[in-house]
Every structure is written in structure tokens, then in C-alpha cells.
Scaffold this motif. Structure first.
Motif, PDB file in Angstrom:
ATOM      1  N   ALA A 103      46.387 -28.278 -23.199  1.00  0.00           N
ATOM      2  CA  ALA A 103      45.652 -29.159 -24.105  1.00  0.00           C
ATOM      3  C   ALA A 103      46.646 -29.907 -24.991  1.00  0.00           C
ATOM      4  CB  ALA A 103      44.686 -28.341 -24.956  1.00  0.00           C
ATOM      5  N   GLU A 104      46.118 -30.841 -25.744  1.00  0.00           N
ATOM      6  CA  GLU A 104      46.946 -31.583 -26.702  1.00  0.00           C
ATOM      7  C   GLU A 104      46.080 -32.023 -27.866  1.00  0.00           C
ATOM      8  OE1 GLU A 104      46.757 -36.187 -25.231  1.00  0.00           O
ATOM      9  OE2 GLU A 104      48.278 -34.923 -24.320  1.00  0.00           O
ATOM     10  N   PHE A 105      46.722 -32.317 -28.982  1.00  0.00           N
ATOM     11  CA  PHE A 105      45.994 -32.931 -30.090  1.00  0.00           C
ATOM     12  C   PHE A 105      46.764 -34.148 -30.568  1.00  0.00           C
ATOM     13  CE2 PHE A 105      48.655 -30.010 -32.589  1.00  0.00           C
ATOM     14  CZ  PHE A 105      49.089 -30.833 -33.622  1.00  0.00           C
ATOM     15  N   GLU A 106      46.005 -35.074 -31.148  1.00  0.00           N
ATOM     16  CA  GLU A 106      46.583 -36.313 -31.646  1.00  0.00           C
ATOM     17  C   GLU A 106      45.930 -36.650 -32.975  1.00  0.00           C
ATOM     18  OE1 GLU A 106      47.105 -40.986 -30.284  1.00  0.00           O
ATOM     19  OE2 GLU A 106      45.989 -39.603 -29.023  1.00  0.00           O
ATOM     20  N   VAL A 107      46.738 -37.105 -33.927  1.00  0.00           N
ATOM     21  CA  VAL A 107      46.218 -37.552 -35.206  1.00  0.00           C
ATOM     22  C   VAL A 107      45.824 -39.016 -35.034  1.00  0.00           C
ATOM     23  CG1 VAL A 107      46.715 -37.879 -37.653  1.00  0.00           C
ATOM     24  CG2 VAL A 107      47.696 -35.923 -36.434  1.00  0.00           C
TER      25      VAL A 107
END
Length: 116
Positions: free
Chosen positions: A80-84
Motif C-alpha cells: 500500500a501507499e499513502f499520499e498527502v
């Protein structure tokens, strides 16, 4: 003796019909189970996306004491990944929009921060 042969033939016919019916049921159930597996896989991806977004929130909170995470910063966590997506001008006050992604699933969390 003729009567026994007739019964035997009748039983064979019934067995063949039952086998055909069971096969038809199996064929009908097969696409349903494939669909269930797709739904289960999407559920796993959705949970990963949510936890990735939640990890982004924790990262933002952890970085508030220094500079905060800038808009557009992206972090990969396993599958998974997260982005602001949105960040306030001042890192210690305002709203952040953080998006988690895993496969086709997306989850967004909006967090309001304010330090005294």
C-alpha cells in the motif's frame, strides 16, 4: 427376473439424472464463488488502503513538531501507499487530506490539526 432388470434400469436412470443435476448446480455455483473471491480481494485492498491512510495521519502527526509532511509527499508501505493530497501552509494548524491506496482501492482521511 424381468422385474429385477426393470428396477435396475430405473435405478440407473435415477442415478444418471441426479449426477446431471449435481453437475448443473456446480456449474451454476462456480461463477458465484469467483465473484465472492473478487469481493474478498477488494475488501483486503480496501482495508490496506484505509490503514495506509491512517499511517499517513500518524506520519503527519509525528512530523508536526518539525516541518510537517508537504503536499504531494508519497510513502510506500508494503503493498500500500499513502499520499498527502492537501496540506496547510503552516504545518501545525489546518487540514490535511491524506489518501491511502492499495490495488484498486482508495481511502481518504481528512484531518484537522491545531497545536497550542
Amino acid at each position: 427376473m424381468k422385474h429385477a432388470r426393470t428396477r435396475r434400469g430405473f435405478v440407473v436412470a435415477i442415478v444418471v439424472i441426479v449426477v446431471v443435476l449435481v453437475q448443473m448446480l456446480a456449474i451454476v455455483a462456480l461463477p458465484s464463488s469467483a465473484s465472492d473471491m473478487e469481493v474478498a480481494a477488494l475488501r483486503v485492498q480496501t482495508l490496506r488502503a484505509f490503514y495506509a491512510a491512517e499511517s499517513g495521519v500518524r506520519a503527519v502527526v509525528g512530523e508536526l513538531e518539525s516541518t510537517g509532511l508537504p503536499q504531494g509527499s508519497r510513502t510506500i508501505i508494503g503493498l500500500a501507499e499513502f499520499e498527502v493530497l492537501e496540506a496547510p501552509a503552516a504545518p501545525d494548524e489546518g487540514e490535511y487530506l491524506i489518501q491511502g491506496r492499495s490495488g484498486d482501492a482508495l481511502r481518504r482521511l481528512r484531518v484537522t490539526v491545531g497545536l497550542p
